[in-house]
Each structure stands twice: as C-alpha cells, then as structure tokens.
Design an enzyme around this catalytic site. Structure first.
Site, PDB file in Angstrom:
ATOM      1  N   SER A 222       9.131 -13.452  -8.554  1.00 11.77           N
ATOM      2  CA  SER A 222       8.543 -12.591  -9.569  1.00 11.77           C
ATOM      3  C   SER A 222       8.294 -13.362 -10.872  1.00 11.77           C
ATOM      4  O   SER A 222       7.552 -14.337 -10.870  1.00 11.77           O
ATOM      5  CB  SER A 222       9.451 -11.381  -9.796  1.00 11.77           C
ATOM      6  OG  SER A 222       8.834 -10.421 -10.607  1.00 11.77           O
ATOM      7  N   ASP A 389       2.788  -4.781  -2.306  1.00 15.04           N
ATOM      8  CA  ASP A 389       3.335  -5.099  -3.626  1.00 15.04           C
ATOM      9  C   ASP A 389       2.303  -4.771  -4.700  1.00 15.04           C
ATOM     10  O   ASP A 389       1.295  -5.462  -4.833  1.00 15.04           O
ATOM     11  CB  ASP A 389       3.724  -6.578  -3.689  1.00 15.04           C
ATOM     12  CG  ASP A 389       4.505  -6.922  -4.943  1.00 15.04           C
ATOM     13  OD1 ASP A 389       4.515  -6.108  -5.886  1.00 15.04           O
ATOM     14  OD2 ASP A 389       5.106  -8.012  -4.984  1.00 15.04           O
ATOM     15  N   HIS A 415       7.684  -5.564  -3.649  1.00 19.61           N
ATOM     16  CA  HIS A 415       8.129  -6.661  -4.510  1.00 19.61           C
ATOM     17  C   HIS A 415       9.555  -7.116  -4.201  1.00 19.61           C
ATOM     18  O   HIS A 415       9.804  -8.292  -3.912  1.00 19.61           O
ATOM     19  CB  HIS A 415       8.020  -6.214  -5.971  1.00 19.61           C
ATOM     20  CG  HIS A 415       7.894  -7.326  -6.951  1.00 19.61           C
ATOM     21  ND1 HIS A 415       6.783  -8.144  -7.035  1.00 19.61           N
ATOM     22  CD2 HIS A 415       8.738  -7.769  -7.913  1.00 19.61           C
ATOM     23  CE1 HIS A 415       6.941  -9.019  -8.002  1.00 19.61           C
ATOM     24  NE2 HIS A 415       8.130  -8.823  -8.547  1.00 19.61           N
TER      25      HIS A 415
END
Length: 467
Positions: A222, A389, A415
C-alpha cells in the site's frame, strides 16, 4: 494573519464536509470522555465476556481448530512485534536508524536464531529483503497471520533471506526525535515527501551497511509502495541499491472513497482538515477505543468503516484473522500525511505536498505542486494487485511508471487481502518467491517450490478453487 476556513469561499460540498467533520470531532470527544469514565468497570466486563466466550468455543472445536484459536488469541494479545514473532519461533533484532532530519526510526531484523547472536553483517551474506508497511500501520502487520503459512516474512526467513521490517516516523516504533518531543507540533510536520526524502533512503543505507550487501529487494504494501516510488523518483542513486521493487496492493493515485459524502470531505482543502483535526497525530484516541471496546465490537466497527469508505467486504479473510489483524492494524501518523493523500485523490495525480497557501481552485491554472517523476525510476518493478481493490487504478499506475513494469492480478483480492487473506500462501507468496529467484541464485538449503512453476507472467493459475 490566520485564515479560518469558514470565512473563505467554499463549495457547498466543502461546507457539508466542514459541518459533518466538526460534528464527528465533537461527538467523538464527548463519547471518549464518557467511555473513559466507565472504562475500568465496563471495559473489564467486556474483556471477561470475550474470554469466557473463547473458552466456551474452544471446548466445542476440534483440536486443530482449538490450536488455531489459542494462537489467534496469543497474537491478538501480544504487546509488540517481539512477542508476536516469538509465538511462531522467530526472533527480532531492533536497530535504530537516524534520519538526516534527526528522526529515530526503529526497524526490525527477523531471524530464526536466538537473540544472543547479533550477527552483523551476517556471516553468509544472505540476500536482503526489506519490507515496508502501509498508511496508519507499523511493522506488526507483516507478522500477525494466524496461519504461519500465510506469513510472507516468515516464509522468506525460512527460505534463507535476510529479512528487515521498516517503520515510518511517528508510528508505534518510531516516536523519537533528537530535537522535538512527540507532543510538539513540529514533530508531526511531515508528509509522504519526508518519507521519500529521508525515511526510505536512510533506512536502506543502514540495512545495506549492516548486512554488508550492496543491493536489496524492497517489498512494499500500500503506502509502502508509494513511498518507494516517490523515493526512487527523486533519488536517482537509490535505484542502484534496489535490485527489484515488489509492490503489493500498490498505491499512487487512488480514485477516491466509496461514500460520496466522505469523499467530498476528504477532498476538501487542507485548511478545513487542519481546522478539524489539528496539526499533530490523526485520531490519537483510536488506541483508547481499541482497548476499551470488546474485540468483536471493535472488529465490527472497523469492518463497517472499511465497507463504507472503500466498499471492501473482507470475504477472503477469516473471522479469526480479522480479529487479530484489526488489533494490530492502527498506528499513528500525522494529519499532514493524511491530508497529502487527500490532495492526491483530489488531483488524481501523484504529486508532492501542496501547502495550499493560495486557497482557491482559481489559482490552480497558475500553480500546482510538482509531480513525482516516477517515469524516471530505473529499478525493476513487479506489481501484485487485487482485481477488487478500489484503491488501485492499475491503468493510471502503469501510465505513471516505466514501460517495463511486470504485474500480476489476483482477481477477487481486495486491498488488505494481499497480506491477510487465507490464500496468501497460494496467490501472493509464490509470485514473490519466483521474482526473488529471478534476481538471486537460490540461497543455500532452499527447497524447490512446485507452486512457483505454476506462475506465469501476469497470471496466477487457481488451485482447486477459483480466486
């Protein structure tokens, strides 16, 4: 003269965002005060109920299920990464990195050797892998898997890699500065720019010097990927120190949030957000709420928030894993860092932080913050992203990165699935290992992994059940 947001000209969406944000902050403060007054009695009652419920369920489960339940509870209750790793038979070496702007970052070296051996550099000079967490997280997110087979970090250690876990300034493990205290406003005056300018390159230099190696592999999750992209784009020489960037759930320019009202709020001007949340740490009371609320209720609240903000269902993460992961999910960062992400969403481009001194959209045609020159990155990039995602715009990302980028799509992954799904061992770890094998000669004693031969470029073949 201080400019107050309510005397500036705002759009109607921003007036609504200001009102809702102000209501949320006041309501949360009042609720915190009330909860604090009854914490000692009601909080203990909640925890005793949960413990009794776990005991009842464990008696009804099979032995293997009971072991998983006990392991989940142990990881959930672990105070820090050292305790979490010890549960699985691994050890942690703490190392302190001083950044160029005088923050002290605590990073971790994971090993199967006893703590008594501090081998720096490692006598065998094992290939180095550096893993970095995402937004509002710390290094614990890499090692809180209930099923150790789903833990990428432990698997890399088992395969013979020298694994290091980084931490951003301001989080649980990096709250020290040589001149400022964590209660000072100056301590929290940082954004993604500072992670890219100092934290990432200074940490990499320390790891390479300590390990005796000249290159390492960077694995980011991320925001950890965004920090690497930004750092490599503004530090040309850093590209010579990273042999590959493996990006899990990569983030550069998210489209926005699922809830339209909240999306309008987060895309409001920085002056509004700073007015509401201050200029220090974002939501500092989150830790209190986590300790006060019963784990199942805290889990339900977070799951609801993730659903409303990002439209995530967390279907690929087991209930036990979710309880454990959410307990170690949150860590501190600055309001400015969050504002930076909101600016990126608002502009739909991966830009440096904008102080927004001009204040009005009218001036944007004359002035914009500089974009990170990500097309200049020379380090080989390997993306692993989820088809479900909402934070990954893969086409926008490929347009912003060099043409030689390779990528793998896992169709049903959201995610958080990239590090916590029940099938990480099937769909994430194999392509990572394959990429590492393409870079390094197999480390000594590494076993053949048949799973890797099923991986093809840009595709993961399902095993037994579809993704």
């Amino acid at each position: 003269m201080i400019q107050l947001p309510f005397i500036q000209r705002l759009k109607w969406e921003e007036y609504m965002a200001l009102f809702l944000g102000f209501f949320f902050v006041i309501f949360e403060k009042l609720l915190s005060c009330l909860a604090f007054m009854i914490h000692n009695t009601l909080g203990l009652f909640y925890r005793s109920v949960v413990r009794n419920e776990i005991k009842k369920r464990s008696k009804k489960r099979s032995r293997s299920r009971s072991v998983s339940l006990q392991r989940a509870k142990a990881i959930h209750d672990a105070a820090d990464i050292r305790e979490m790793c010890k549960i699985s038979g691994y050890y942690v070496e703490d190392h302190l990195v001083r950044t160029e702007d005088d923050y002290i970052l605590c990073i971790h070296r994971i090993s199967k050797d006893s703590p008594g051996r501090i081998g720096s550099p490692h006598p065998k000079k094992l290939p180095v892998v550096y893993c970095h967490h995402g937004l509002l997280m710390n290094s614990e997110v890499w090692v809180c898997n209930v099923d150790p087979r789903n833990c990428l970090v432990f698997d890399l250690v088992n395969k013979g890699y020298d694994v290091w876990l980084g931490n951003n300034r301001g989080n649980k493990y990096s709250r020290q500065h040589l001149r400022f205290d964590s209660t000072d406003k100056e301590f929290w005056d940082f954004s993604i720019d500072d992670f890219a300018q100092y934290d990432i390159p200074d940490t990499i230099d320390y790891i390479l010097k300590t390990s005796g190696q000249t290159k390492l592999t960077y694995i980011g999750f991320s925001q950890g990927t965004a920090q690497a992209f930004a750092s490599l784009s503004i530090h040309p020489l850093l590209n010579d120190k990273i042999n590959s960037l493996i990006a899990l759930a990569p983030a550069i320019s998210p489209k926005g949030l699922h809830n339209r009202v909240v999306d309008a709020f987060v895309k409001a001007r920085p002056s509004i957000l700073f007015f509401l949340f201050g200029r220090k740490s974002i939501l500092p009371s989150a830790g209190f709420w986590q300790s006060f609320l019963a784990p199942k209720f805290f889990d339900a609240v977070l799951a609801y928030c993730l659903s409303q903000l990002f439209n995530w269902s967390c279907q690929n993460i087991s209930s036990y894993q979710r309880l454990v992961s959410f307990a170690h999910l949150y860590s501190y960062t600055s309001v400015k860092c969050l504002v930076h992400w909101f600016q990126i969403m608002r502009s739909a481009e991966f830009r440096m932080y904008d102080n927004d001194q001009l204040g009005h959209d009218y001036f944007l045609k004359y002035y914009k913050a500089a974009k990170f020159p990500t097309n200049n990155i020379r380090t080989p990039i390997y993306l692993i992203w989820g088809g479900s995602d909402s934070l990954v715009d893969i086409q926008a990302m490929l347009n912003a990165l060099p043409a030689e980028v390779e990528h793998v799509k896992v169709d049903s992954y959201e995610h958080l699935d990239m590090i916590w799904a029940d099938t990480v061992k099937d769909y994430v770890i194999p392509p990572v290992l394959r990429r590492l094998r393409d870079i390094h000669h197999p480390p000594e004693h590494e076993e053949n992994d048949k799973e890797n031969r099923e991986i093809q470029k840009n595709h993961i073949a399902p095993r037994n059940k579809p993704i």
